[in-house]
Design an enzyme around this catalytic site. Sequence first.
Site, PDB file in Angstrom:
ATOM      1  N   CYS A   1     -55.517  43.404  89.678  1.00  0.00           N
ATOM      2  CA  CYS A   1     -56.165  43.380  88.369  1.00  0.00           C
ATOM      3  C   CYS A   1     -57.640  43.105  88.265  1.00  0.00           C
ATOM      4  O   CYS A   1     -58.282  43.608  87.363  1.00  0.00           O
ATOM      5  CB  CYS A   1     -55.494  42.358  87.587  1.00  0.00           C
ATOM      6  SG  CYS A   1     -53.595  42.648  86.858  1.00  0.00           S
TER       7      CYS A   1
ATOM      8  N   CYS B   1     -70.194  48.653  94.676  1.00  0.00           N
ATOM      9  CA  CYS B   1     -68.993  48.947  93.643  1.00  0.00           C
ATOM     10  C   CYS B   1     -68.940  47.693  92.836  1.00  0.00           C
ATOM     11  O   CYS B   1     -69.894  46.870  92.748  1.00  0.00           O
ATOM     12  CB  CYS B   1     -67.733  49.241  94.139  1.00  0.00           C
ATOM     13  SG  CYS B   1     -66.845  48.314  95.224  1.00  0.00           S
TER      14      CYS B   1
END
Length: 475
Positions: free
Chosen positions: A285, A433
């Site tokens: 998540c 990222c």
Amino acid sequence: MAVTILIPTPLRPFVDGRGVLQLEATSVGELLERLTVEHDALRPHLFADDGRLRSFVNVYVNDRDIRQLSQKETPVRPGDTVSIVPSIAGGTAVATELPKLSHEEILRYSRHLILPQVGPAGQRKLKAARVLLVGAGGLGSPAALYLAAAGVGTLGLVDFDVVDKTNLQRQILHGTSKIGTSKLESAKERIHDINPNVRTETFETRLTSENALAILREFDVVADGTDNFPTRYLVNDACVLLGKPNVYGSIFRFEGQASVFYAKEGPCYRCLYAEPPPPGLVPSCAEGGVLGVLPGIIGSIQALEALKLILGAGESLIGRLLLFDALRLQFRELRLEKDPACPVCGGNPTVTELIDYEAFCGIGAAPAYAGPEISASQLAAEWKRNSALVVVDVREPHEREIAHIEGTTLIPLSELPGRLGELDGHAEIVTHCHHGVRSMKALEILRAAGFGKVRSLQGGIDAWSVTVDPDVPRY
Ligand SMILES: [Zn+2]
């Protein structure tokens, strides 16, 4: 080949600590006779004085209860597995002395008491019940709130985290004033405010193969609200070994799943997924995101299923996998079958005790994508010296809108293989990222394509904002 007998944990002390035994026999009666002749300390635990099997001991041949077959005359064949399943620690169905309700409780639960499916008897079952929530996060939050409000007598909570600001978007058990404090302390306070009749038992620890059986054993129902595969397999296997129902929920982005895994009556999680995906394939998540309401819906379904199991009301999700798509607002249902070859609940289980789940899930082994990394502060220093350094942001465009590092080039990971021509093969390249997982995959793609001087930003843009530029917001 002999018949395999599975001995439950509470009875193992009477068979030299063993969990699995092999004996030759042609019927259940003969098998149990041989077992108790070899291990006479076990006899009083299985048989009453008159020689009858004690009523709180169930015996299964493979997956069938011998009460539905031919009792002790039920034949057994070589290769069969016979399980002895005693009711442990009360159990919802066998609790004989249900606690009484006080006047305060009668008033508090009046909307339950007038439901024929609950009534005073059901409410007393709830009061006697012990439910363990593994995780006090997104799923555990609504589950804890509703189970406490409904009057479940004892709520166990396992968690070891502290409340973090990024939790509050979905973990409604915790509030802003509790940031930085233990989730369990926060949960305890909130639960007692909702319903002071509820006792909480907190386990401020990571659930491990060493402690799981001891913790789970004391509860009637387990609700799994974990967000990682090692703990999910650990909870599943421990529930199968202890004969406990495991109310399962999981969430990702806009989709959720729920089921009840109860090996006595249906399939377990491993019947559904015998093995976890390789690490890194399914983002967490933290990496993939989750819509705040979604755990509220799935966690509430877990609370509902736990209540139904305790009350013995309705039809449970045993043998069914509920799929929820929040964007389309659609529920679907799949039938789940018990896998006869399931490694933990099948006829010939290979998992008869808890294993190393981190290793099982490939965590701690060599990462799927490896390559040289550069720290955020090192990148800042090198970039200053070498302005020709190319920093490629491999996140999605919507993430770049949230936060970006000035001077980077956006090429999302999914588009990278088709856009290699945009990059100079001789330049020094750093991929980045959000947290440094996808950038390692990008590095692997670039190296496979012949790019020689590629590194990945360790910790991603998050590390950059922590150690280099606090003006870049964290998310
Ligand atoms: Zn199974």
